[in-house]
Design an enzyme around this catalytic site. Structure first.
Site, PDB file in Angstrom:
ATOM      1  N   GLU A 220      -4.878  -7.606   8.598  1.00 48.36           N
ATOM      2  CA  GLU A 220      -4.820  -5.999   8.996  1.00 48.36           C
ATOM      3  C   GLU A 220      -6.080  -5.430   8.395  1.00 48.36           C
ATOM      4  OE1 GLU A 220      -1.245  -4.230   8.001  1.00 48.36           O
ATOM      5  OE2 GLU A 220      -2.048  -2.147   8.467  1.00 48.36           O
TER       6      GLU A 220
ATOM      7  N   GLU B 290       2.243   4.342   8.329  1.00 56.81           N
ATOM      8  CA  GLU B 290       2.423   5.948   7.797  1.00 56.81           C
ATOM      9  C   GLU B 290       2.017   6.982   8.908  1.00 56.81           C
ATOM     10  OE1 GLU B 290       1.352   3.224   5.517  1.00 56.81           O
ATOM     11  OE2 GLU B 290       2.659   3.600   3.673  1.00 56.81           O
TER      12      GLU B 290
ATOM     13  N   ASP C  44     -15.209  -3.105   2.421  1.00 58.47           N
ATOM     14  CA  ASP C  44     -15.564  -2.583   3.669  1.00 58.47           C
ATOM     15  C   ASP C  44     -15.267  -3.588   4.931  1.00 58.47           C
ATOM     16  OD1 ASP C  44     -17.375   0.392   4.547  1.00 58.47           O
ATOM     17  OD2 ASP C  44     -17.132  -1.311   6.079  1.00 58.47           O
TER      18      ASP C  44
ATOM     19  N   ASP D  18      -9.900   5.123  12.270  1.00 58.19           N
ATOM     20  CA  ASP D  18     -10.847   6.219  12.673  1.00 58.19           C
ATOM     21  C   ASP D  18     -11.244   6.509  13.846  1.00 58.19           C
ATOM     22  OD1 ASP D  18     -10.020   6.799  10.184  1.00 58.19           O
ATOM     23  OD2 ASP D  18     -11.808   5.899   9.144  1.00 58.19           O
TER      24      ASP D  18
ATOM     25  N   GLU E  35      -8.476  -2.790   2.845  1.00 55.58           N
ATOM     26  CA  GLU E  35      -8.893  -1.352   2.869  1.00 55.58           C
ATOM     27  C   GLU E  35      -9.808  -1.033   1.755  1.00 55.58           C
ATOM     28  OE1 GLU E  35      -7.140   1.429   4.168  1.00 55.58           O
ATOM     29  OE2 GLU E  35      -8.630   2.415   2.842  1.00 55.58           O
TER      30      GLU E  35
ATOM     31  N   GLU F 211       1.549   6.298  12.097  1.00 54.69           N
ATOM     32  CA  GLU F 211       2.436   6.636  13.189  1.00 54.69           C
ATOM     33  C   GLU F 211       3.495   7.260  12.948  1.00 54.69           C
ATOM     34  OE1 GLU F 211       3.221   2.398  14.420  1.00 54.69           O
ATOM     35  OE2 GLU F 211       4.710   3.077  15.977  1.00 54.69           O
TER      36      GLU F 211
HETATM   37  C1  LIG Z   1      -6.401   6.563   9.769  1.00 57.91           C
HETATM   38  S1  LIG Z   1      -6.157   5.636   8.343  1.00 57.91           S
HETATM   39  C2  LIG Z   1      -4.659   4.557   9.114  1.00 57.91           C
HETATM   40  C3  LIG Z   1      -4.115   3.779   7.875  1.00 57.91           C
HETATM   41  C4  LIG Z   1      -2.790   2.809   8.548  1.00 57.91           C
HETATM   42  N1  LIG Z   1      -3.625   1.966   9.116  1.00 57.91           N
HETATM   43  C5  LIG Z   1      -1.670   3.625   9.146  1.00 57.91           C
HETATM   44  O1  LIG Z   1      -1.838   3.709  10.283  1.00 57.91           O
HETATM   45  O2  LIG Z   1      -1.021   4.449   8.707  1.00 57.91           O
HETATM   46  C6  LIG Z   1      -7.412   4.572   8.486  1.00 57.91           C
HETATM   47  C7  LIG Z   1      -7.458   3.731   7.264  1.00 57.91           C
HETATM   48  O3  LIG Z   1      -8.637   2.610   7.364  1.00 57.91           O
HETATM   49  C8  LIG Z   1      -9.431   2.847   6.325  1.00 57.91           C
HETATM   50  N2  LIG Z   1     -10.588   2.272   6.655  1.00 57.91           N
HETATM   51  C9  LIG Z   1     -11.601   3.122   7.495  1.00 57.91           C
HETATM   52  N3  LIG Z   1     -12.590   2.452   7.798  1.00 57.91           N
HETATM   53  C10 LIG Z   1     -12.664   1.161   6.922  1.00 57.91           C
HETATM   54  C11 LIG Z   1     -13.500   0.317   6.696  1.00 57.91           C
HETATM   55  N4  LIG Z   1     -14.755   0.043   7.593  1.00 57.91           N
HETATM   56  N5  LIG Z   1     -13.217  -0.706   5.863  1.00 57.91           N
HETATM   57  C12 LIG Z   1     -12.079  -0.679   5.093  1.00 57.91           C
HETATM   58  N6  LIG Z   1     -11.361   0.130   5.499  1.00 57.91           N
HETATM   59  C13 LIG Z   1     -11.420   1.152   6.463  1.00 57.91           C
HETATM   60  C14 LIG Z   1      -9.451   4.139   5.622  1.00 57.91           C
HETATM   61  O4  LIG Z   1      -9.771   4.164   4.282  1.00 57.91           O
HETATM   62  C15 LIG Z   1      -7.917   4.359   5.999  1.00 57.91           C
HETATM   63  O5  LIG Z   1      -7.048   4.098   4.862  1.00 57.91           O
END
Ligand SMILES: C[S@@+](CC[C@H](N)C(=O)[O-])C[C@H]1O[C@@H](n2cnc3c(N)ncnc32)[C@H](O)[C@@H]1O
Length: 216
Positions: free
Chosen positions: A47, A196, A99, A121, A72, A198
Site C-alpha cells: 500500500e 480514513e 518516500d 494527493d 508512509e 474515504e
Molecule cells: C491524502 S492522504 C490519504 C491517506 C490514506 N491512504 C487514506 O486514504 O486515508 C495521502 C497520504 O500519503 C502520504 N504520502 C503522500 N506522498 C507520499 C510519498 N511520496 N511517499 C510516502 N507517503 C506519501 C501522505 O503523507 C499522506 O499520509
C-alpha cells in the site's frame, strides 16, 4: 491537507512497536518474505501512502496469509498506523517510513502481487500532474517489481485525478476494469474497506471513484 501535529514521545513509541518496522528496509529487497518469516509462496501486497492505517490494518486482518507492506513518509502518521496494527495484534503487516519516490530501492523484480493507492494527493490545485502517484513515471517504477498480471487498486474522491489516472494506466499498457464513479452505491462496495479519508469524504457526501488496473 492539514498536517498532523507531531505525536508526543514519537521515538519511544516507534521503538515500542519495533516489530512492525525495519531499521534498514532496503536490505529486504528481493527477500521480504524471508525477512518477515513468511512462506516463500505467500502473496505480498503493497500500500502506497497508507495514512493512519485503517485500510492497511483491516486489509491485513481480513487476509492473514498475505504479507502486507505499507509505505508512509510522515512520521506521526505512520506511528498512528503502526500503533493501530499493534493494538490489533497483527502479525502479517509491516511499515516503511520512506518516500515512494524511492520505491524501487525496496523491492525487486516480480516481488509484489498487488498494489493499493488510496486517496493519494491529487496535485490538481498546484497543477503538478507529474507528482501524482499514478503518473506514468511512477507506474514505470511499480512495473520493476510487480508480478506480471498484478492488480493495482485505486480509489479517490477527485474526479480530475481519477480520469487522469485511468488514462495513465491505459497509456502504460494496463487493462483498466471495475470502474465506478460512486463506489458506495455500487456492487463493489460489498467487499470495500474504507480508508480514513474515504470515510471523511463519504460523510461530506462526496462520491468515491474506484477502478482496478492490471499490469501487463
Ligand atoms: C491524502 S492522504 C490519504 C491517506 C490514506 N491512504 C487514506 O486514504 O486515508 C495521502 C497520504 O500519503 C502520504 N504520502 C503522500 N506522498 C507520499 C510519498 N511520496 N511517499 C510516502 N507517503 C506519501 C501522505 O503523507 C499522506 O499520509
Amino acid at each position: 491537507m492539514a498536517r498532523m501535529r507531531t505525536k508526543r514521545h514519537l521515538p519511544e513509541r516507534m521503538e515500542r512497536a519495533h516489530e512492525y518496522w525495519f531499521d534498514d528496509p532496503a536490505a529486504n529487497k528481493g527477500k521480504w518474505r524471508e525477512a518477515c518469516s513468511f512462506p516463500s509462496d505467500c502473496e505480498l501486497w503493497l500500500e502506497l501512502g497508507c495514512g493512519k492505517g485503517k485500510f492497511a490494518t483491516e486489509q491485513a486482518q481480513a487476509n492473514p496469509d498475505v504479507l502486507y507492506v505499507a509505505f508512509e513518509r510522515e512520521p506521526s502518521v505512520i506511528l498512528a498506523a503502526i500503533e493501530k496494527a499493534k493494538e490489533a495484534g497483527l502479525k502479517n503487516i509491516f511499515f516503511v517510513k520512506q518516500d515512494i519516490g524511492l520505491i524501487e530501492e525496496f523491492f525487486s523484480e516480480g516481488e509484489v502481487d498487488r498494489v493499493f493507492i488510496n486517496f493519494c494527493d491529487p496535485w490538481t490545485r498546484q497543477n503538478k500532474p507529474k507528482r501524482r502517484l499514478t503518473y506514468r513515471d511512477f507506474i514505470a517504477r511499480y512495473k520493476t517489481f510487480v508480478k506480471s498480471g498484478a492488480v493495482l487498486a485505486f480509489k479517490t474522491d477527485n474526479t480530475e485525478l481519477f480520469d487522469f489516472s485511468v488514462e495513465e494506466f491505459k497509456a502504460c499498457g494496463m487493462e483498466v476494469s471495475d470502474i465506478t464513479y460512486d463506489l458506495h452505491n455500487s456492487g463493489f462496495d460489498r467487499v470495500n474497506i474504507r480508508t480514513e479519508f474515504e470515510q471523511k469524504f463519504a460523510d461530506e457526501g462526496v462520491p468515491i471513484k474506484r477502478c482496478t488496473a492490471t499490469f501487463p
